[in-house]
Design an enzyme around this catalytic site. Structure first.
Site, PDB file in Angstrom:
ATOM      1  CE  LYS A  55      -3.959   1.965   2.555  1.00 59.99           C
ATOM      2  NZ  LYS A  55      -4.852   1.790   3.709  1.00 59.99           N
ATOM      3  CB  SER A 130      -8.049   3.772   2.784  1.00 64.28           C
ATOM      4  OG  SER A 130      -7.252   3.115   3.773  1.00 64.28           O
ATOM      5  CB  SER A 154      -8.682   0.931   5.734  1.00 66.36           C
ATOM      6  OG  SER A 154      -9.385   2.132   5.931  1.00 66.36           O
TER       7      SER A 154
END
Length: 453
Positions: A55, A130, A154
């Site tokens: 990420k 996210s 997330s």
């Protein structure tokens, strides 16, 4: 796509071929799961180990790390996050920056400055957020596994929307050193994988005490994977008032999971918890307050983009106005407001008291149960643009945020599909530091359901 467990048995020649094949697949399947897909550059790579997607808020040395925000474009990380060092020590290597909501603030990966990530199962739907890029990459077969971060769901919510497994460890179990903070008392890094066993393997690799992280828990740990036991009989609590608020598709999947668990020999008990509206209010006060403090450092002086030519104040104003997106600006303003003189006691202190109540409620349930089974989101993945207001987006996190407030571990896995073929994900929640029971229960449900992608 080969599983992580299978990849760990490969020799160096096979790993090289796997990396080459994966590079080709990423070029062919352009769903925007990777930042590199959205900006038309080569996939970022470090080392020669088993490729793991990372990420874009996790620091990898010599990579551009931007948290999918204009304000950090051009920032090259000078060091590795602790989780990256742990990956490399285990023979795994960072491979590609996955797209995300800007500074991890969002539930759909639509707020990224690079553009949106598509849900690989239905490109008209959001992949969640996210960590939407990480989940989409794994679900699309263009990542063996990925790392995400979870502040209020997330990791688990995008995993549920995309039909893969997402796990949030106990707070303090995985080092946050080198991971750009959104809300320091809530954030945790965790695995997004194709199955429960892969999640356990990756969790074991990245977990453990880190003296570089002041919030890291300095206690003894034992690896989960060698002791996985799907035959262990558990008492599992169901939060009835959570389930009653979910859509018919989620309720159907929930009933299917309960039946499978009972057939596998687990005991089901029924409980209720604090109203979800109080949980949502508490979370967004705590998270935005901490975000306003954490994001103050991005001012044009040290990191990334710098705007404004009219002196120091103009630089601050222009850098932040042009660098931060609208959702991030909203949360910074809300956080600054609840911490301001005259409102600190009325909002922030009250939210911390309710946070304590939430933790106490979980403790009371765990006095009678080994695990809690809960929905991950009220619906399956919605279409792009369906969140008309920020509040609608916030409400998609009603089942996940209380777990972060209490600092507990949780894992999401797919159990069913709705009428349109979209995955229905449910989550198990365990006591703090009892990841063993969490993975045992999840493995049992995975085998009982036998979900087909």
């Amino acid at each position: 796509m080969i599983t992580l467990k299978e990849a760990l048995t490969l020799g160096s020649d096979d790993i090289k071929k796997l990396r080459d094949d994966l590079t080709s697949k990423i070029k062919e399947n352009n769903i925007g799961a990777y930042v590199e897909q959205l900006v038309s550059t080569e996939i970022s790579k470090t080392g020669a180990g088993i490729p793991i997607a990372i990420k874009d808020n996790i620091n990898v040395k010599n990579w551009e790390i931007t948290c999918s925000s204009n304000i950090l474009k051009g920032y090259i990380s000078p060091y590795n996050a602790t989780v990256i060092n742990k990956l490399e020590k285990a023979g795994l290597s960072p491979f590609g920056r996955t797209n995300m909501d800007e500074f991890a603030m969002g539930s759909s990966t639509e707020s990224s400055c690079y553009g949106k990530t598509l849900n690989p199962i239905d490109n008209t739907k959001v992949p969640g957020g996210s960590s939407g890029g990480s989940a989409a990459a794994v679900a699309a077969g263009i990542a063996i596994a990925a790392l995400g971060t979870d502040t209020g769901g997330s990791i688990r919510q995008p995993a549920a929307y995309c039909g893969c497994v997402g796990m949030k460890p106990t707070y303090g179990r995985v080092s946050r050193y080198g991971i750009t903070a959104y809300s320091s008392s809530l954030d945790q890094c965790g695995p997004i994988t194709q199955n429960v066993e892969d999640a356990a393997i990756l969790y074991d690799i990245i977990s453990g005490y880190d003296p570089m992280d002041s919030t890291s828990a300095n206690i003894e740990y034992e690896a989960v994977t060698p002791r996985l036991d799907s035959n262990k009989k558990l008492t599992i609590a169901v939060i009835d008032n959570f389930v009653s608020q979910a859509s018919p598709a989620i309720q159907k999947g929930f009933s299917k999971a309960i039946s499978a668990l009972e057939k596998a020999g687990h005991k089901i008990i029924h409980k209720n918890m604090l109203d979800t509206d109080k949980i949502v209010s508490t979370y967004y006060i705590v998270a935005t307050a901490e975000a306003s403090a954490n994001l103050a450092r991005f001012d044009g002086v040290r990191f990334g983009n710098r705007k404004g030519e009219g002196g120091l104040k103009d630089m601050y104003v222009q850098t932040k106005s042009q660098g931060f997106g609208s959702e991030v600006q909203k949360r910074i303003m809300l956080g600054s407001f609840v911490l301001s003189s005259g409102y600190y006691d009325a909002y922030y202190i009250k939210a911390q008291k309710v946070r304590h109540l939430i933790k106490d409620e979980y403790s009371a349930i765990f006095a009678e149960a080994d695990l809690i089974l809960s929905p991950v989101a009220p619906t399956t993945a919605p279409e792009f643009g369906s969140f008309k207001t920020s509040l609608e987006m916030y409400l998609s996190d009603i089942y996940t945020i209380s777990i972060n407030l209490a600092g507990l571990p949780a894992i999401s896995l797919p159990v069913d599909k709705d009428e349109n073929g979209m995955p229905v994900g449910l989550q198990f929640i365990a006591k703090a530091y009892d990841e063993q029971t969490l993975f045992d229960g999840a493995l049992s449900l995975e085998k009982a359901i036998n979900y087909i992608k």
